[in-house]
Structure formats: C-alpha cells, structure tokens
Design a protein around this motif. Sequence first.
Motif, PDB file in Angstrom:
ATOM      1  N   PRO A 108      27.334  -0.633  49.560  1.00 51.37           N
ATOM      2  CA  PRO A 108      28.115   0.103  50.565  1.00 51.37           C
ATOM      3  C   PRO A 108      29.262   0.900  49.950  1.00 51.37           C
ATOM      4  O   PRO A 108      29.486   2.065  50.308  1.00 51.37           O
ATOM      5  CB  PRO A 108      28.626  -1.015  51.478  1.00 51.37           C
ATOM      6  N   GLU A 109      29.986   0.284  49.005  1.00 51.11           N
ATOM      7  CA  GLU A 109      31.084   0.984  48.362  1.00 51.11           C
ATOM      8  C   GLU A 109      30.567   2.086  47.439  1.00 51.11           C
ATOM      9  O   GLU A 109      31.160   3.173  47.368  1.00 51.11           O
ATOM     10  CB  GLU A 109      31.934  -0.007  47.562  1.00 51.11           C
ATOM     11  N   TYR A 110      29.466   1.824  46.723  1.00 54.97           N
ATOM     12  CA  TYR A 110      28.911   2.830  45.823  1.00 54.97           C
ATOM     13  C   TYR A 110      28.404   4.031  46.612  1.00 54.97           C
ATOM     14  O   TYR A 110      28.591   5.185  46.206  1.00 54.97           O
ATOM     15  CB  TYR A 110      27.762   2.229  45.005  1.00 54.97           C
ATOM     16  N   LEU A 111      27.748   3.777  47.740  1.00 55.42           N
ATOM     17  CA  LEU A 111      27.221   4.861  48.552  1.00 55.42           C
ATOM     18  C   LEU A 111      28.352   5.685  49.148  1.00 55.42           C
ATOM     19  O   LEU A 111      28.296   6.921  49.171  1.00 55.42           O
ATOM     20  CB  LEU A 111      26.331   4.284  49.660  1.00 55.42           C
ATOM     21  N   ARG A 112      29.393   5.009  49.615  1.00 55.72           N
ATOM     22  CA  ARG A 112      30.515   5.722  50.217  1.00 55.72           C
ATOM     23  C   ARG A 112      31.229   6.605  49.190  1.00 55.72           C
ATOM     24  O   ARG A 112      31.787   7.663  49.535  1.00 55.72           O
ATOM     25  CB  ARG A 112      31.516   4.734  50.809  1.00 55.72           C
ATOM     26  N   ALA A 113      31.211   6.198  47.915  1.00 55.23           N
ATOM     27  CA  ALA A 113      31.848   6.999  46.873  1.00 55.23           C
ATOM     28  C   ALA A 113      31.117   8.314  46.644  1.00 55.23           C
ATOM     29  O   ALA A 113      31.690   9.255  46.084  1.00 55.23           O
ATOM     30  CB  ALA A 113      31.903   6.207  45.563  1.00 55.23           C
ATOM     31  N   ARG A 114      29.861   8.396  47.090  1.00 51.72           N
ATOM     32  CA  ARG A 114      29.060   9.595  46.871  1.00 51.72           C
ATOM     33  C   ARG A 114      28.770  10.361  48.155  1.00 51.72           C
ATOM     34  O   ARG A 114      28.645  11.587  48.126  1.00 51.72           O
ATOM     35  CB  ARG A 114      27.734   9.203  46.203  1.00 51.72           C
ATOM     36  N   LEU A 115      28.642   9.640  49.272  1.00 48.58           N
ATOM     37  CA  LEU A 115      28.266  10.263  50.537  1.00 48.58           C
ATOM     38  C   LEU A 115      29.139   9.709  51.663  1.00 48.58           C
ATOM     39  O   LEU A 115      29.598   8.568  51.591  1.00 48.58           O
ATOM     40  CB  LEU A 115      26.786   9.992  50.844  1.00 48.58           C
ATOM     41  N   PRO A 116      29.339  10.474  52.741  1.00 49.03           N
ATOM     42  CA  PRO A 116      30.185  10.003  53.853  1.00 49.03           C
ATOM     43  C   PRO A 116      29.443   9.032  54.771  1.00 49.03           C
ATOM     44  O   PRO A 116      29.255   9.282  55.967  1.00 49.03           O
ATOM     45  CB  PRO A 116      30.552  11.299  54.577  1.00 49.03           C
ATOM     46  N   VAL A 117      29.022   7.897  54.207  1.00 51.63           N
ATOM     47  CA  VAL A 117      28.306   6.879  54.973  1.00 51.63           C
ATOM     48  C   VAL A 117      29.244   5.695  55.204  1.00 51.63           C
ATOM     49  O   VAL A 117      29.715   5.092  54.230  1.00 51.63           O
ATOM     50  CB  VAL A 117      27.038   6.408  54.239  1.00 51.63           C
ATOM     51  N   PRO A 118      29.547   5.341  56.457  1.00 55.49           N
ATOM     52  CA  PRO A 118      30.456   4.215  56.710  1.00 55.49           C
ATOM     53  C   PRO A 118      29.940   2.921  56.083  1.00 55.49           C
ATOM     54  O   PRO A 118      28.742   2.617  56.155  1.00 55.49           O
ATOM     55  CB  PRO A 118      30.472   4.113  58.242  1.00 55.49           C
ATOM     56  N   GLU A 119      30.855   2.160  55.481  1.00 48.42           N
ATOM     57  CA  GLU A 119      30.460   0.893  54.878  1.00 48.42           C
ATOM     58  C   GLU A 119      29.868  -0.060  55.911  1.00 48.42           C
ATOM     59  O   GLU A 119      28.977  -0.855  55.589  1.00 48.42           O
ATOM     60  CB  GLU A 119      31.667   0.234  54.202  1.00 48.42           C
ATOM     61  N   SER A 120      30.338   0.009  57.148  1.00 46.44           N
ATOM     62  CA  SER A 120      29.838  -0.899  58.177  1.00 46.44           C
ATOM     63  C   SER A 120      28.345  -0.719  58.407  1.00 46.44           C
ATOM     64  O   SER A 120      27.632  -1.689  58.673  1.00 46.44           O
ATOM     65  CB  SER A 120      30.595  -0.686  59.488  1.00 46.44           C
ATOM     66  N   TRP A 121      27.850   0.507  58.297  1.00 48.48           N
ATOM     67  CA  TRP A 121      26.410   0.752  58.464  1.00 48.48           C
ATOM     68  C   TRP A 121      25.630   0.091  57.334  1.00 48.48           C
ATOM     69  O   TRP A 121      24.611  -0.562  57.565  1.00 48.48           O
ATOM     70  CB  TRP A 121      26.115   2.241  58.467  1.00 48.48           C
TER      71      TRP A 121
END
Length: 344
Positions: A108-121
């Motif tokens: 979740p944190e790695y994805l958020r660092a690259r794309l605007p995807v909420p960690e909660s999802w």
Amino acid sequence: MRILIVTDAWHPQVNGVVRTLERVADEVRAMGHDVLFLTPDMFRTIPMPTYPEIRLAMTPPGAVAVRIKKFAPDHLHIATEGPLGQAARRACLNRRWSFTTSYHTRFPEYLRARLPVPESWSYAFLRRFHNAGRGTLVATRSLARELEGRGFNKVRLWTRGVDSEMFRPREKRVLDLPGPIFLSVGRVAVEKNLEAFLSLDLPGTKVVVGEGPALDMLKTRYPAAVFLGKKTGEELAEIFSSADVFVFPSLTDTFGIVILEALASGVPVAAYPVTGPIDVLHGTKAGALDHDLRVAALAALELKREDARALALEHSWQECARIFIREMEMAKEGPQAETAPQTA
C-alpha cells in the motif's frame, strides 16, 4: 512434510524476500522436509509498470492449480500477493487445499508512492487476501500489532536470520575511501527513502550498494556519494565489514535483513525508530534510533563493533526455519478457513 512455496519475488531480483525464502528452504530441507518453489520463471512474464526489473507472471486459468496438484504438497505457503500468489490462493479456496501466507512488503505504501491510490483500498485487498488462509506470517511484533489493528485476524510471528559466517568482522577493509564510511545497502527505489540518507551532512563518505529504478537520478543528484551497484556474496560481505556505520533510512520495510548482515559484520546501525529497526535494535547497544537520521548516524559512530556482532548472533536461519515448519504443521492440522470457492 512436502511444502510448496509460491512466490512472485524471485531471481534475478535481489531482495530480502528472495534471500529469506532461499535460506529457509535450505534449512527446511536439511531438517528432512521436501520443498519446491512455484516462481515467475515457470511462466511467460511481463515487466512490472514503473519497475521493469520485476517480472510479473502471466498465469493461464488453471495452470497454477495443475502445478500444485502435480506436486501434491502436504501444505502450501503463499509468500507474495502478486499474480502467482493470487492464482494459488484462488486454486486453494476452490479445492479446499490448506495454505498459509506471509506478509513481506508494504505494497500500500509502495503503490501510493507511485500512484494516487489510497492506502485503505490496498489494505482492504490485502486483508481479504491474507485472512482467507490459516495464518499470516510476519517478521516482527510491531508489524503484527499494526496488521491486527487493520483487521488481519491470523497473524503469526516468523523471525529472520543471518549468515554469521559469511557476514563477519574482517581485518582487511576493501573500501579505500575517506572515513568514516556510512553505508546503505538495498534496492535503489523511491520507497527506500535513500535521499534521507544521501542528503545528510556527515563527515567522511556515503556509500550505496544496490540497483533499482532511482539509481541514475540519485547518482546525478548526489555526485559526492559512491554508488557501487549490485554486489553479492563475499564481495558484499567484505563491503559491509569495511563500513563504520550502516544507515537504514527506510520507513516502510517490514524487517530489513541487511540490518542483521551489517550487525553480523560488526557494523553498528543507524535508523529511524520504525518497524524493523525498532524491533531489532531498541534497548540494545548495537544501533542508534532517532527521528533525526543524522543524530542516529553520528551516535552509531560511538558504538562498539563487538556489541553489533553479539546482537546478530542471536538470530539464525536455523531458528527461522524451525518456526516456519512449526507454523506449517500447526496450520495443516487446524480448521480450514470457510471461504466461498472462487472461479479459477
């Protein structure tokens, strides 16, 4: 016991997941068990978006189930949540096969660092993925508490080890650079927070070992630092023992095997007080933890190398393997999670 480990993380990747799985498998086999891996190189692969060094398996419907059935494991362990892990999970749920999982990476944190995807999802997906099995193995108590707070309901502790014969103090130093030498080893990517290390005002020389998508950018931005690229085996061990302080700037790792490798080499560690470093170093004389990484790095210079080595010797791959087998046996004998079958 016949164990099948399914992992999306595999060679040529060089990371803690791959090293952990390989070393544990070696020790488990030495204990008389049979271990097989299901890995991306058995299928057609495509590069991972934004991270082409990682190859993602393209798994035809049912292909993973066929391979699992052919091996006929007593227990199946899903190490990652990528395409292979998802296909293996689906096959197990459809056929009521026993399986456990492990949580190695903060996607979740790695994805958020690259794309605007909420960690909660992302955490909602991961919670559903892991809760379907009989247990989720994690490396530290702080991570276990965090995941339990996010609704993961079968979290089990599974520590890490270090090869204390390869990673050891050595008289000869191979880095002929102005000292003190501050070293960081790992994947050179945004989630590793290397700029927090490279931007520090420190005496001596900063050295980075590893490769990854951020390497060229960091070389350009920090020309005074020394980037040695990918190193393994004895060459890596010699570099470790040549450092004065190992700096671990990551805020998102779930453990950090390189911390143990540095300690085993007699090198004190500087890090933030977060999951991984705080579990290994808090309350010891082997490392310095501080929210100001420069303060931690300078404090680590004053620590004794023998204290670092002594702490590392408390961790072994043999113990890591014994815990793994114990968890596999307990999960194999426990009740299967009641989850509706999914289409393959």
